[in-house]
Design an enzyme around this catalytic site. Structure first.
Site, short mmCIF file in Angstrom:
data_model
loop_
_atom_site.label_atom_id
_atom_site.label_comp_id
_atom_site.label_asym_id
_atom_site.label_seq_id
_atom_site.Cartn_x
_atom_site.Cartn_y
_atom_site.Cartn_z
CB THR A 253 -1.68 6.51 1.97
OG1 THR A 253 -1.94 6.91 0.71
CG2 THR A 253 -1.80 7.91 2.99
CG ASP B 153 -1.98 1.33 0.98
OD1 ASP B 153 -2.52 1.07 0.40
OD2 ASP B 153 -1.88 1.27 2.40
CG ASP C 197 -1.08 2.48 7.03
OD1 ASP C 197 -1.97 2.47 5.90
OD2 ASP C 197 -1.28 3.75 8.06
#
Length: 739
Positions: free
Chosen positions: A430, A428, A628
């Protein structure tokens, strides 16, 4: 036939793969059950059954009769809570019993091995061994007997039989020693062998319990994101708080600042900034106004909106995420296949070998019956799966400890094993490759603005941004404040959703909004800067005075300093890296090019991310997913190995099998190295455990008796203990291996 029902239930009491097989067979034999699949790693069973034929409660009763417990509750939260309570109780009980067993067994074994004799020693050893067997190892006998009666003997059955035979044989020799001594066979006592078997197996099971973590926390946290109540607007304009279950499609709900949106719906009136990070993973809030769609579980961080409910209950996106995580975690791991096969034949094979050993010696001659009995006991003792049971958990525990000291938190053995085989990493953007917080990285001015006027303009802009609910306002406010410029309150202020701010000060009109304002400038440098930022996918805020653009702000989520180095090292290990993000294509491609990633999939929702994981798995890849956010949870749960960044969402951390403490990306390549080292140690342990049995069982059966060698249960138990010690010592080498 009636309609089938599909559901996953928590199961407690399973200690090995054979236990999982026993539960699976027990449920599969129930009338009305179509299929049952037990996942030992997640302590759960997924069942398809006909409710009209058999109820979930009746299935649970059958499981309890087999010696285990299947938890059936009205709600998901209750089932998870009950599972955690039972597992915590079981762990505490086993820990106490293991300590007591070691406290009794160690001094008794030392005295026996050093041949220290004292009056009444046999009776004292017998009493101490009974204490260990009844108090510490009582569960082996109850569960082992139940499994045996269910025609699915497990390791508890083998432990129970071997210790009982050792004890009964010793007790017989204590009372009637002359039976063997008259035949020139020593009437040896093997009490400490029975106690030692229980102690070592208890230790292995305790370590196994400690290395397995409950997956229920993740589901409970996800369920907790659904608000229990909502504000319902009645037809007469009044409001009242209602239970979430009472909301129907078409109801109008009022969502205020700081509240979670309870349903999937459409904004009917009002405007607000909504944090949709749980779905998109992006740190920047999204402005919502009339006609925009909103999702359950997202948070209104500013403003107030009236929402018409479109999807409620299990039909919301949040509910689908919960279900997807549950099913992904409850699916049976491929790593269990070999273990299931080996464990499924190990116990019956040992029992048969022991019985055959006794029969063969008896057929040779009745004079050899004592020899046959000794050999049969020795086979049961030496084949007791201590080394086999400790092979994986000891290596896992040492590996987990080593990882924790290096900022790598590992959930279980499955994660360590699979990470070593990963060939594709989906990562991912961000909060994983980036810091996860938008900051102003650059400011471009029009050449028409004198240097001595810039601080004044920035002060007015800061004053306006402090009054704004725009998601980028805080980043601009912080950047201006870092230069020591105080905010100046405008004379008038108006925030227009989707456009920006219009304010006045000292007779001048200030427009602060999107990059389209930069079109109103003749300054080439300012225009080029905005164009370049747009190409890089950055967030842009432009301020104009009386229609002329004067300054532009570039707002970005900064790339982690260790991102490029980590990606390069992973590629050198032969791992293909792909960026998987919900952000727009231009931003994703810019970030990817900066850190050396060539494969990019952007504009993804949680379902898209999960689909990409499953797509790669179907192609034969071993896939790791690193993220996250809550939006990553379904993809994390579906991946072969899931990795969360420390400091990310609690959901991601709970779902993930590995967590990088402090969000240090450089820990990821080290985790791969640790995984490969641990897997190598596990394989070595299993190899020696099996070789030990391959060599030890024939010796115990008396194949060298004609050469004058008879392996007594005393030495068989010592060999069993030695094999366990060797496994533990080999596992401890992980503390010295460089990662």
């Amino acid at each position: 036939m009636s309609v089938t029902k599909h559901k996953t239930f928590p199961v407690t009491g399973m200690m090995c793969a054979v236990c999982a097989g026993t539960v699976e067979k027990t449920i599969g034999k129930c009338d009305g059950v179509v299929s049952a699949s037990v996942n030992f790693a997640s302590s759960s069973v997924t069942i398809d059954w006909h409710p009209a034929v058999i109820s979930a409660g009746e299935i649970a009763t059958a499981v309890r009769e087999a010696g285990y417990d299947m938890i059936v509750s009205d709600t998901e939260a209750e089932a998870v809570e009950e599972k955690e309570r039972q597992e915590e109780k079981e762990y505490r009980s086993m820990k106490i019993k293991t300590i007591v067993a070691w406290a009794i067994t160690v001094p008794m074994s030392v005295l026996c091995m050093t041949h220290v004799h004292f009056p009444g020693e046999a009776w004292i050893y017998m009493i101490l061994t009974l204490c260990v067997m009844i108090y510490c190892g009582g569960s082996f006998y109850t569960r082992g007997l139940r499994a045996f009666m269910a025609k699915a003997p497990n390791m508890d059955t083998l432990v129970g039989i071997s210790t009982i035979v050792s004890f009964v044989f010793s007790f017989f020799n204590t009372i009637f020693p002359e039976v063997l001594t008259s035949r020139d066979i020593n009437a040896d006592l093997y009490y400490e062998g029975a106690a030692m078997i229980i102690t070592f197996v208890l230790t292995g099971k305790l370590m196994g319990l400690r290395s397995r973590h409950s997956t229920g926390l993740a589901l409970r946290a996800l369920i907790g994101m659904q608000p229990s109540e909502a504000t319902l607007e009645l037809p007469d304009g009044s409001t009242r708080r209602v239970d979430i279950a009472a909301i129907k499609r078409g109801d109008i709900l009022i969502v205020r600042q700081g509240e979670r949106i309870p349903v999937d719906g459409t904004v009917m009136s009002g405007n607000a900034t909504v944090d949709e990070g749980m779905l998109t993973g992006e740190p920047v809030g999204v402005e919502k106004q009339t006609g925009d769609k909103v999702s359950a579980g997202t948070v209104a961080i500013a403003g107030i909106i009236h929402v018409e409910a479109r999807e409620v209950g299990s039909a919301t996106e949040l509910s689908r995420i919960i279900q997807a995580v549950k099913e992904a975690q409850g699916s049976k791991a491929p790593v269990q296949r070999l273990v299931d096969k080996v464990a499924g034949i190990f116990v019956p094979t040992v029992l048969v070998i022991s019985f055959v050993t006794l029969c063969v010696w008896t057929l040779i001659g009745t004079a050899y019956i004592p020899v046959g009995l000794v050999c049969a006991v020795s086979v049961l003792v030496i084949a007791c799966p201590c080394a086999l049971g400790l092979a994986t958990p000891t290596a896992v525990m040492v590996g987990i400890g080593r990882g924790a000291r290096n900022g790598i938190l590992v959930r279980d053995a499955e994660a360590l094993e699979r990470l070593a085989k990963v060939d594709t990493l989906l990562i991912d953007k961000t909060g994983t490759l980036t810091e996860g917080k938008p900051v102003t990285t650059d400011i471009a001015w029009s050449g028409a603005v004198p240097e001595d006027k810039r601080d004044e303009i920035l002060g007015i802009i800061r004053g306006a941004e402090k009054m704004s609910i725009h998601p980028l306002a805080a980043a601009i406010d912080s950047a201006i404040g870092n230069n020591g410029i105080e905010p100046v309150s405008p004379d008038s202020f108006e925030y227009i959703p989707g456009k920006g701010i219009i304010c006045t000060y000292a007779g001048n009109r200030y427009d602060i909004g999107s990059s389209s304002l930069a079109e109103h400038t003749d300054d080439e440098r300012l225009a080029e800067a905005v164009t370049d930022w747009q190409r890089r996918g950055a967030g842009i805020v432009v301020a104009s005075i009386n229609g002329d653009a004067v300054v532009a702000f570039r707002v970005e989520d900064k790339i982690r300093e260790d991102a490029a180095e980590t990606i390069r090292e992973l590629k050198n290990m032969g791992i293909s890296v792909e960026l998987l993000t919900g952000d727009k294509s231009s931003t994703a491609k810019h970030i990817a090019s900066m850190i050396g990633i060539t494969k990019v999939t952007s504009d993804t929702l949680p379902a898209d991310k999960q689909h990409r994981v499953e797509e790669l798995k179907e192609e034969g890849h071993v896939v790791a997913m690193a993220g996250d956010g809550i939006n990553d949870s379904t993809a994390l749960a579906s991946a072969d190995v899931s990795i969360a960044m420390g400091g990310g969402s609690d959901i991601a951390i709970e779902v993930a099998k590995l967590t990088l403490v402090g969000g240090k990306l450089t820990s990821l390549p080290r985790a791969v190295k640790l995984s490969k080292a641990t897997l190598r140690i596990i394989r070595e342990n299993l190899f020696w455990a099996f070789i030990y049995n391959v060599v030890g069982i024939p010796l115990a059966a008396g194949v060298l008796y004609s050469c004058g060698f008879l392996l007594s249960p005393m030495f068989a138990s010592a060999a069993m203990a030695l094999s366990s010690v060797c496994v533990v010592m080999n596992s401890l080498r992980l503390n010295r291996i460089k990662i």
